[in-house]
Design a protein around this motif. Sequence first.
Motif, short mmCIF file in Angstrom:
data_model
loop_
_atom_site.label_atom_id
_atom_site.label_comp_id
_atom_site.label_asym_id
_atom_site.label_seq_id
_atom_site.Cartn_x
_atom_site.Cartn_y
_atom_site.Cartn_z
N ASN A 107 0.85 -1.18 0.00
CA ASN A 107 0.00 0.00 0.00
C ASN A 107 0.89 1.24 0.00
N LYS A 108 0.90 1.95 -1.11
CA LYS A 108 1.84 3.07 -1.28
C LYS A 108 1.29 4.40 -0.72
N THR A 109 0.13 4.35 -0.06
CA THR A 109 -0.50 5.57 0.44
C THR A 109 0.45 6.35 1.35
N TYR A 110 1.19 5.61 2.19
CA TYR A 110 2.06 6.26 3.17
C TYR A 110 3.54 6.09 2.81
N ASN A 111 3.81 5.94 1.53
CA ASN A 111 5.17 5.63 1.09
C ASN A 111 6.19 6.68 1.53
N GLU A 112 5.83 7.96 1.39
CA GLU A 112 6.79 9.02 1.68
C GLU A 112 7.17 9.03 3.16
N ILE A 113 6.19 8.99 4.04
CA ILE A 113 6.48 8.99 5.46
C ILE A 113 7.19 7.70 5.87
N LEU A 114 6.85 6.59 5.23
CA LEU A 114 7.51 5.32 5.52
C LEU A 114 9.00 5.40 5.21
N TYR A 115 9.34 5.97 4.06
CA TYR A 115 10.76 6.07 3.69
C TYR A 115 11.47 7.15 4.50
N ILE A 116 10.75 8.17 4.95
CA ILE A 116 11.36 9.16 5.85
C ILE A 116 11.85 8.46 7.11
N VAL A 117 11.00 7.64 7.71
CA VAL A 117 11.38 6.96 8.94
C VAL A 117 12.43 5.88 8.67
N HIS A 118 12.33 5.22 7.53
CA HIS A 118 13.36 4.23 7.15
C HIS A 118 14.74 4.89 7.10
N LEU A 119 14.82 6.06 6.46
CA LEU A 119 16.10 6.77 6.38
C LEU A 119 16.53 7.29 7.75
N ALA A 120 15.57 7.81 8.52
CA ALA A 120 15.90 8.32 9.86
C ALA A 120 16.41 7.20 10.76
#
Length: 288
Positions: free
Chosen positions: A214-227
């Motif tokens: 589900n790509k709805t929250y992709n941006e925030i997911l990758y933000i936290v992945h990088l953080a």
Amino acid sequence: MSILLKEFILEIEEIPTPDFQVQQIINIASNPEASVKDIERAISLDAALSAKVLRLVNSAYYGLPRKITKLSEAVMILGFKTVRNLALSIFTYSTLQKGNSNVNKENLWKHFMATAIISETIAKHIGYPEREEAFMAGLLHDIGKVALDITFPEVLSLLEKASRETNRPFHVIERDLEFESHTLLGQTLLEKWTLPDLFQVVSQFHETPSENENKTYNEILYIVHLANFISNLMYEGYSLSHGQPILESETFNVFGIKPSKLIRIVEESERNLLKAGDLLEGGKENET
């Protein structure tokens, strides 16, 4: 469903739920019809919580020009969602202290908070509008480890030891030993707490965001992945994960940035963390 997950669902009642007051603060902060008075009244019901929120508001991290002494001022200046994040931070810190394993809880807390601060920093850099949501998602990303610490402390200790002795990441050890992942346990707990899907998705997929369909929250997911990646580099082992952290290459495509920008993000994160001493200490009084 794995045996551990089944047992976890049975044992989940042992894990503290955000009490009525914290839940009320979360609900008020999410309600566009709410007023400053509403959230001030909810926090004021607990004198200890009020004092901690004000102490954190006056942290150098927020860089306010003068000392804030009233909750109403704090809400007006910082906004509902920031005050909500502070209240939830205090609850999460106190929940972490209830675990029974022998892992270093102070270090684990610093990993939570560092990831929250770095998530907010990344959100600013890439122009993600909901920076307060990025902070909260970063704060709660590893909540599954808190859940393990309370329900199955011996499992948490075993996984941390295996990660340390083999110098391989925590989630890789979970997979190799065929334990249910802390990421799914975290998602299950946040669902029980009735927190929004956004935070559940981040908890479940922050280690392997490409597995999220589900790509709805992709941006925030990758933000936290990088953080999470940066936090693990800065504070090696604090998350109970050892060895080289893993960053998916898709991260930079999602953000539309070059890897060279990572240096600027890390530098600003380091500056922000230096100002965030009170937050990294969980809002407790300094011992002097």
